[in-house]
Design a protein around this motif. Structure first.
Motif, mmCIF file in Angstrom:
data_model
loop_
_atom_site.group_PDB
_atom_site.id
_atom_site.type_symbol
_atom_site.label_atom_id
_atom_site.label_comp_id
_atom_site.label_asym_id
_atom_site.label_seq_id
_atom_site.Cartn_x
_atom_site.Cartn_y
_atom_site.Cartn_z
ATOM 1 N N LEU A 32 0.845 -1.384 -0.060
ATOM 2 C CA LEU A 32 0.176 0.104 -0.171
ATOM 3 C C LEU A 32 0.899 1.393 0.004
ATOM 4 O O LEU A 32 0.264 2.310 -0.272
ATOM 5 C CB LEU A 32 -1.081 -0.116 1.218
ATOM 6 C CG LEU A 32 -2.320 -0.619 1.027
ATOM 7 C CD1 LEU A 32 -3.094 -0.300 2.414
ATOM 8 C CD2 LEU A 32 -3.199 0.070 -0.223
ATOM 9 N N ARG A 40 -0.399 -1.182 -5.368
ATOM 10 C CA ARG A 40 -1.120 -0.558 -4.183
ATOM 11 C C ARG A 40 -2.627 -0.946 -4.083
ATOM 12 O O ARG A 40 -3.411 -1.058 -3.516
ATOM 13 C CB ARG A 40 -1.002 1.016 -4.120
ATOM 14 C CG ARG A 40 0.523 1.335 -4.112
ATOM 15 C CD ARG A 40 0.624 2.921 -4.120
ATOM 16 N NE ARG A 40 0.133 3.540 -3.118
ATOM 17 C CZ ARG A 40 -0.499 4.856 -3.303
ATOM 18 N NH1 ARG A 40 0.144 5.626 -4.456
ATOM 19 N NH2 ARG A 40 -1.053 5.468 -2.333
ATOM 20 N N ALA A 64 -5.344 5.697 2.467
ATOM 21 C CA ALA A 64 -5.417 5.683 0.825
ATOM 22 C C ALA A 64 -6.720 6.446 0.302
ATOM 23 O O ALA A 64 -6.850 6.502 -1.032
ATOM 24 C CB ALA A 64 -5.405 4.276 0.442
#
Length: 279
Positions: A32, A40, A64
């Protein structure tokens, strides 16, 4: 209860992916933060798919939601979408506020994913934000033209699940929306809010529609609201048996969770017999 990250490392926990490889929780969290956007994107999906409800995973996915690197030529945010979807599956309510913020995102699909995850998390604090988007479709009058600016079906379904009863008149107006899928989501929500059979029956009638995609959607709606009188129609719908079984499973779960024992016996047995006939 999920093991701690340290225990996960000790156990070398991995889950096989569809390509035959494997990914550990530790690796997914590292991915990530990777410069590789593909890694990711997959990591966010993987954490949600396998319900990795670790504090570190929740924190990373919330971060995120603000990603600016993964952009499509049209301006979409693929990583944000996957992160929003994953957070609903993890069930941690600290994601509610960040997901509410996602309802202002310029990406339609991020807003849709946020609404769906807020429904899953079940915190009514998000209702005003959902209503704000829903009201765009009315603009003070009944809808007369197709409006694709907002994920109205996801908004309506969330409001029904969250029992936004005071907004029933606004939700009811979407029964007249020119897009059938939105109409069905409104009927689903109105049944959840009122328990009036007229809305369940509207969905039952839709099972006879010509479009397979819409029949599939209605099967999901009926399963979600647990409308028992739909059982026979569900079993006879022209759609995949797997989807009919999922819908009937929703009816059965509703019987177990919400109906008195005396009613449960008859209703549940009928649904189980119908499920057996589809196997």
């Amino acid at each position: 209860m999920n093991p701690s990250l340290e225990n996960i490392k000790d156990l070398s926990l991995t889950v096989d992916n569809a390509d035959g490889g494997s990914l550990s929780v530790e690796q997914a969290l590292a991915n990530l933060e990777s410069a590789d956007l593909g890694l990711r994107f997959y990591a966010a999906w993987w954490l949600g798919r396998f319900r990795i409800n670790e504090p570190a995973a929740v924190t990373a996915l919330i971060k995120a939601l603000e990603d600016e690197a993964d952009r499509t030529p049209e301006g979409g945010y693929p990583l944000r979408r996957n992160a929003a979807r994953a957070l609903g599956k993890l069930g941690d309510r600290q994601a509610v506020s960040p997901l509410i913020g996602c309802l202002d995102c310029s990406d339609f699909y991020v807003r849709e994913a946020a609404a769906q995850s807020l429904e899953m998390l079940g915190d009514p604090v998000c209702i005003p934000a959902l209503i704000k988007l829903l009201a765009v479709g009315l603009q003070g009058q009944l809808i007369s033209q197709p409006d694709l600016s907002q994920p109205y079906d996801a908004l309506l379904e969330a409001l029904g699940t969250l029992r936004a009863n005071e907004f029933a008149p606004l939700i009811k107006a979407f029964l007249e929306h020119p897009i059938e899928l939105v109409q069905y989501s409104a009927a689903r929500a109105m049944y959840q809010l009122t328990q009036e059979p007229v809305y369940g029956e509207r969905l039952v009638q839709a099972l006879a529609g010509e479009k397979l995609q819409l029949r599939r959607a209605v099967l999901a709606d009926l399963g979600a609201i647990g409308y028992l009188p739909a059982a026979d129609a569900i079993a006879q719908t022209l759609a995949e048996n797997s989807l009919k079984l999922i819908s009937l499973k929703g009816l059965l779960e509703h019987q177990v969770n919400h109906i008195t024992p005396s009613t449960f016996s008859e209703g549940a047995i009928k649904v189980m017999n119908l499920m057996d006939s589809l196997l």
